[in-house]
Design an enzyme around this catalytic site. Sequence first.
Site: not given
Ligand code: PEP
Length: 253
Positions: A9-11, A97, A99, A169, A175, A215, A236-237
């Site tokens: 997930n590039w957000k 998600h 966010e 999640e 994040g 993470s 994500g990141g």
């Molecule tokens: C996500 O965006 O779904 C996520 C899990 O982000 P991260 O891996 O950065 O915690």
Amino acid sequence: MRKPFVAGNWKMNMDGRSSVDLAKRLASESVGIADQKVTVAICPPFVYLQAVVKALDGSSIAVGAQDSYFEPNGAFTGEISIPMLKDIGCTYCLCGHSERRHVIGETDELINQKVTSAINGGLLPILCVGELLNEREASKTEEVVTRHVKEGLAGLSAEKVSAVTIAYEPVWAIGTGLTATPQQAQEVHDFIRKLLAQMYDEQLAQEIRIQYGGSVKPGNAAELMSQKDVDGLLVGGASLKADDFLAIIKAAV
Ligand code: PEP
């Protein structure tokens, strides 16, 4: 039995050129792994979806949207529909998600409409569920996850739900650099699978893939994946860096 599924997930990150460069590198360096051993998808921002679909042409990496609207067309300024996403070559769509739940304010009812329209429109939804830190501390993880799963899938038959991937999640791990321990992830994944068996049947519960997200890094991916009910990872990141995401894909095999 359940093929591992890693999604990135590039957000709200990247630009046109870096999106295409990253997609091309992932495509060339995951040959022989993506598809055969692990399902891989990336979810760029809407405006780069088409360029990424083109950059991945001929590769086994699928593309997903980070969100969608549940109506197919009409006066919904700023929204993007499932038929539009399908038209440009998307396969998956994230729904709910954290966010979108906690920053944008999406409700379980709206998320259910999005999951339903994705399935009916031929996209494969990834339904994200998970508790806030204060909810975990108040021992409400199971209550929150039950609500997210039951309300997110409300009104859908077992046949339709077989198109869904669930992503557990924990919001406190997204994040933040904090990761659920493999045991914490396994406990909740096991709980979700049992819940699906109660809601539908054991066969469906055994077939549905449940990803962990929060993470995930190259250093913790293999241990998370070693858990019996962790079938994949939503990243994500670390999905923004080719080396890290490729290492996570390899760790999921
Ligand atoms: C996500 O965006 O779904 C996520 C899990 O982000 P991260 O891996 O950065 O915690």
